[in-house]
Design an enzyme around this catalytic site. Sequence first.
Site, PDB file in Angstrom:
ATOM      1  N   ASP A  35     -17.040   3.700  -2.874  1.00  0.00           N
ATOM      2  CA  ASP A  35     -16.218   3.282  -4.011  1.00  0.00           C
ATOM      3  C   ASP A  35     -16.159   1.764  -4.006  1.00  0.00           C
ATOM      4  O   ASP A  35     -16.053   1.136  -2.950  1.00  0.00           O
ATOM      5  CB  ASP A  35     -14.830   3.926  -3.980  1.00  0.00           C
ATOM      6  CG  ASP A  35     -14.044   3.658  -2.711  1.00  0.00           C
ATOM      7  OD1 ASP A  35     -13.184   2.760  -2.722  1.00  0.00           O
ATOM      8  OD2 ASP A  35     -14.281   4.360  -1.704  1.00  0.00           O
ATOM      9  N   GLU A  37      -1.133   5.317  -4.331  1.00  0.00           N
ATOM     10  CA  GLU A  37      -0.711   4.769  -3.042  1.00  0.00           C
ATOM     11  C   GLU A  37       0.381   3.757  -3.306  1.00  0.00           C
ATOM     12  O   GLU A  37       0.512   3.239  -4.414  1.00  0.00           O
ATOM     13  CB  GLU A  37      -1.898   4.135  -2.306  1.00  0.00           C
ATOM     14  CG  GLU A  37      -2.673   3.122  -3.121  1.00  0.00           C
ATOM     15  CD  GLU A  37      -3.961   2.686  -2.439  1.00  0.00           C
ATOM     16  OE1 GLU A  37      -3.853   2.002  -1.401  1.00  0.00           O
ATOM     17  OE2 GLU A  37      -5.053   3.023  -2.943  1.00  0.00           O
TER      18      GLU A  37
END
Length: 274
Positions: free
Chosen positions: A76, A163
């Site tokens: 990613d 997150e």
Amino acid sequence: MRIAAVPFLTALLPIVLLACAGPDSADYPAPPAATRAEAAVALARPVAVTFPAFGDDNPHPWDGRAPDAYAVHGIDVSRWQGPVDWPAVRSAGIAFAYIKATEGGDHADPRFPDNWQGAARAGVPRGAYHFYYFCRPAVEQARWFIQHVPRDPAALPPVLDLEWNHRSPTCRHRPDPATVRAEAARFLDILTAHYGQRPVVYTTVDFYRETGIGALPRTEFWLRSVAGHPSTVYPGQRWTFWQYTGTGRVPGVRGPVDINVFAGSVADWTRWRR
């Protein structure tokens, strides 16, 4: 809905990576015909990507099943990786890439258009992800993502990155678990309706434990765990992707990069992508 795979070791198998450049949004005009032709050529090139090995600036001494026991690996990326040599990434054995597109309700990653089109031209299956901010409603953030990410049926499912933003200069808000789950579900529902694929949820150990995000129904998970296998760190949680390092080294990427594995075999990966 795609069905999450169960991790198990498989024999070496070849895989043909398929990707295509989808229609771009108004913000990112469609690539020229030459680019489409390049993507078509990339589609026809078979690449064996079974059990690739990559470097790591800070490797973990794995107990139990290690990442290299999985056949399908991906990365990613965001603007922090700089320009990516996508043909080199593909040749190194990377089977998929998730590319940062948006953050909150007013930030778009400046490298997203180049990465999105570059991965497609190289024949690397790719999907886009959104980094969630808890100071904006889910509806606003979903609309912002849709504004910047093309609706391409050949793309991997979108990803919602959840997150705590503990280093953010503008938003360190931590809603209660019920609010987190409700807003996440709203975001997922909006993107599912628009793209025809339910997004995967990426999350971290502390966020998972403090919010109960694993209880979201009809959801596949991408779990970060750089110091232990997900079965130990997230006991009982099914997962589709495991991010096992943030300090990986992959040819075609200049600096450290996140590396991930898919939960099943090459055959599972082929079925999951359909």
